[in-house]
Write an enzyme that holds these catalytic residues in place. Sequence first.
Site, PDB file in Angstrom:
ATOM      1  N   HIS A  70     -82.044   4.587  16.636  1.00 24.31           N
ATOM      2  CA  HIS A  70     -82.198   3.132  16.485  1.00 24.31           C
ATOM      3  C   HIS A  70     -81.002   2.554  15.734  1.00 24.31           C
ATOM      4  O   HIS A  70     -80.503   3.151  14.777  1.00 24.31           O
ATOM      5  CB  HIS A  70     -83.501   2.796  15.751  1.00 24.31           C
ATOM      6  CG  HIS A  70     -84.696   2.811  16.656  1.00 24.31           C
ATOM      7  ND1 HIS A  70     -85.985   2.971  16.201  1.00 24.31           N
ATOM      8  CD2 HIS A  70     -84.798   2.688  18.011  1.00 24.31           C
ATOM      9  CE1 HIS A  70     -86.822   2.930  17.225  1.00 24.31           C
ATOM     10  NE2 HIS A  70     -86.124   2.766  18.326  1.00 24.31           N
ATOM     11  N   ASP A  72     -80.613   0.213  13.626  1.00 23.05           N
ATOM     12  CA  ASP A  72     -80.700  -0.055  12.182  1.00 23.05           C
ATOM     13  C   ASP A  72     -80.538   1.233  11.365  1.00 23.05           C
ATOM     14  O   ASP A  72     -80.529   1.212  10.141  1.00 23.05           O
ATOM     15  CB  ASP A  72     -82.004  -0.788  11.820  1.00 23.05           C
ATOM     16  CG  ASP A  72     -83.253   0.001  12.146  1.00 23.05           C
ATOM     17  OD1 ASP A  72     -83.259   0.711  13.166  1.00 23.05           O
ATOM     18  OD2 ASP A  72     -84.236  -0.090  11.381  1.00 23.05           O
ATOM     19  N   HIS A  73     -80.331   2.355  12.084  1.00 26.18           N
ATOM     20  CA  HIS A  73     -80.081   3.645  11.411  1.00 26.18           C
ATOM     21  C   HIS A  73     -78.739   4.270  11.805  1.00 26.18           C
ATOM     22  O   HIS A  73     -78.232   5.133  11.094  1.00 26.18           O
ATOM     23  CB  HIS A  73     -81.216   4.626  11.718  1.00 26.18           C
ATOM     24  CG  HIS A  73     -82.507   4.225  11.079  1.00 26.18           C
ATOM     25  ND1 HIS A  73     -82.970   4.781   9.907  1.00 26.18           N
ATOM     26  CD2 HIS A  73     -83.418   3.282  11.429  1.00 26.18           C
ATOM     27  CE1 HIS A  73     -84.110   4.196   9.568  1.00 26.18           C
ATOM     28  NE2 HIS A  73     -84.404   3.287  10.485  1.00 26.18           N
ATOM     29  N   HIS A 157     -92.000   9.096  16.116  1.00 25.68           N
ATOM     30  CA  HIS A 157     -91.265   7.814  16.123  1.00 25.68           C
ATOM     31  C   HIS A 157     -90.558   7.540  17.444  1.00 25.68           C
ATOM     32  O   HIS A 157     -90.981   6.699  18.211  1.00 25.68           O
ATOM     33  CB  HIS A 157     -90.285   7.745  14.958  1.00 25.68           C
ATOM     34  CG  HIS A 157     -89.631   6.405  14.811  1.00 25.68           C
ATOM     35  ND1 HIS A 157     -90.358   5.263  14.545  1.00 25.68           N
ATOM     36  CD2 HIS A 157     -88.338   6.021  14.898  1.00 25.68           C
ATOM     37  CE1 HIS A 157     -89.531   4.237  14.482  1.00 25.68           C
ATOM     38  NE2 HIS A 157     -88.302   4.663  14.692  1.00 25.68           N
ATOM     39  N   ASP A 178     -87.412   7.203   9.938  1.00 24.64           N
ATOM     40  CA  ASP A 178     -88.644   6.560  10.412  1.00 24.64           C
ATOM     41  C   ASP A 178     -89.521   7.637  11.033  1.00 24.64           C
ATOM     42  O   ASP A 178     -89.012   8.503  11.761  1.00 24.64           O
ATOM     43  CB  ASP A 178     -88.327   5.485  11.461  1.00 24.64           C
ATOM     44  CG  ASP A 178     -87.580   4.293  10.855  1.00 24.64           C
ATOM     45  OD1 ASP A 178     -87.486   4.218   9.617  1.00 24.64           O
ATOM     46  OD2 ASP A 178     -87.079   3.456  11.627  1.00 24.64           O
ATOM     47  N   GLU A 203     -89.683   6.055   4.331  1.00 23.88           N
ATOM     48  CA  GLU A 203     -89.749   4.667   4.810  1.00 23.88           C
ATOM     49  C   GLU A 203     -91.086   4.066   4.385  1.00 23.88           C
ATOM     50  O   GLU A 203     -92.060   4.794   4.146  1.00 23.88           O
ATOM     51  CB  GLU A 203     -89.605   4.636   6.337  1.00 23.88           C
ATOM     52  CG  GLU A 203     -90.769   5.266   7.110  1.00 23.88           C
ATOM     53  CD  GLU A 203     -91.253   4.387   8.254  1.00 23.88           C
ATOM     54  OE1 GLU A 203     -91.368   3.161   8.042  1.00 23.88           O
ATOM     55  OE2 GLU A 203     -91.538   4.917   9.335  1.00 23.88           O
ATOM     56  N   HIS A 414     -86.655   1.094   3.232  1.00 26.83           N
ATOM     57  CA  HIS A 414     -87.023   0.579   4.553  1.00 26.83           C
ATOM     58  C   HIS A 414     -88.374  -0.136   4.513  1.00 26.83           C
ATOM     59  O   HIS A 414     -89.286   0.192   5.261  1.00 26.83           O
ATOM     60  CB  HIS A 414     -87.065   1.750   5.554  1.00 26.83           C
ATOM     61  CG  HIS A 414     -86.951   1.329   6.998  1.00 26.83           C
ATOM     62  ND1 HIS A 414     -87.983   0.729   7.677  1.00 26.83           N
ATOM     63  CD2 HIS A 414     -85.952   1.461   7.898  1.00 26.83           C
ATOM     64  CE1 HIS A 414     -87.611   0.506   8.929  1.00 26.83           C
ATOM     65  NE2 HIS A 414     -86.374   0.941   9.084  1.00 26.83           N
TER      66      HIS A 414
END
Length: 600
Positions: A70, A72-73, A157, A178, A203, A414
């Site tokens: 993802h 955002d990572h 996830h 996550d 997270e 997070h």
Amino acid sequence: MPEIRVTPLGAGQDVGRSCILVSIAGKNVMLDCGMHMGFNDDRRFPDFSYITQNGRLTDFLDCVIISHFHLDHCGALPYFSEMVGYDGPIYMTHPTQAICPILLEDYRKIAVDKKGEANFFTSQMIKDCMKKVVAVHLHQTVQVDDELEIKAYYAGHVLGAAMFQIKVGSESVVYTGDYNMTPDRHLGAAWIDKCRPNLLITESTYATTIRDSKRCRERDFLKKVHETVERGGKVLIPVFALGRAQELCILLETFWERMNLKVPIYFSTGLTEKANHYYKLFIPWTNQKIRKTFVQRNMFEFKHIKAFDRAFADNPGPMVVFATPGMLHAGQSLQIFRKWAGNEKNMVIMPGYCVQGTVGHKILSGQRKLEMEGRQVLEVKMQVEYMSFSAHADAKGIMQLVGQAEPESVLLVHGEAKKMEFLKQKIEQELRVSCYMPANGETVTLPTSPSIPVGISLGLLKREMAQGLLPEAKKPRLLHGTLIMKDSNFRLVSSEQALKELGLAEHQLRFTCRVHLHDTRKEQETALRVYSHLKSILKDHCVQHLPDGSVTVESILIQAAAPSEDPGTKVLLVSWTYQDEELGSFLTSLLKKGLPQAPS
């Protein structure tokens, strides 16, 4: 005193641009390197100047670890390695290594080619960045250098998501990235062993949420989609390319088949094929049901779901469209939303979390007049529904993982500050574990104790003290006591007490060696000759001839046997315990030289 230092550069009391700096026993590790979807300026990337003040990044960092694909990572990774300048190793799983560059390139096209943004990474930079990646397998212990090792655990996830244990000597940190503690239609639940790290960094996206039954949510989702298309409306489901998309596609495909519905379902062009390819390639990462049925039927080849063409958005009549990205911050999902937002018959279903600043977050917060690019105001008349199909652990799942790993301390990232505060109190009160929630740029320092308190039973202590006063025994004692660990407490007890507490019977391991002798006499006579020979040589040892005909020297047992195929040969079976290995080897060598001739 040894210590662990943690500084979030992103995702500290915040969701987006996950990037956590960890210093453990003199080693520096960066965990994730994400971008924030809610910003289009410098705030989209973590503040790397925090690291670079004292020289080159590569000299300071021992490695970078990416938990999953993802953005955002992993979204800031090419910027970090190619523009800021980092040449060290980057660790991630094999599926993440395969999918990450595709999503980075998709986002680059939107940012640069469509929006014309400057100071952004190029396609070549993505390729150069991925050359620095070292792919790891689940449960594989990877030596980064002589002291630093890392290990990946399954996180659920999305395909390829992993939790990582970072270990230096006796000190360790676990970073969850996550994760999802509940299995779904295509992935299994996160799992970690009782690794007891000094620190668990987890997270906390859904820190205050306890989800209702998954089946109820699925039924509600299908009902809303069905009712909307029945009245002639269009349904937009913004998703990310891999993950919830496949989950909801499997759900709708099954429902459409069962209800024999003819309303078209579409998925963003090209991404279905890519997703299919990677789910086939990495089938071991999916759940048990999909792995078992995969040979007969690929669950990701959909009969009712077709590739979407942007011209279809203007078609009359009902339809369902899965479009990327999932937060309505750019791309095809935002284009379709703008076209359909003005019709109250239509519906947008947001199946996952949306970060602040995105259109998704704005409409979920109740905004119905949105200022778009070029100061245009978009009035939202379509129905807006939020249905959590998010693949993040809820509060119950986070507590479950903390209980499973048994860390000394927990650090929350997070998540939103208010929700974190609630979870922090819950962890401290219910699990009696200290918990931290630093903001971006704030450093948490945790002292680590290399010593472990161990209780010792009084009986064992008295026996050992008495043994110490006696003259030194001929044979060293191999086992002085047994260390028992229960409920994170250690006790040292005698081996007899340990066996009794654990309900175990004592076993003895013996080694046996065969010595062949030429002797026509009966076995009993051969054994008597062996006894006489050893008695005459071993003056300092206790040599006995037992009633059953066998011979013992201390704890060593010697038996004579006659093989049926050769009556003129006798076999001496010499057996000993590990404790008497030296004497056993000596007797075996002695007997191999033969016995002295008996008088005739």
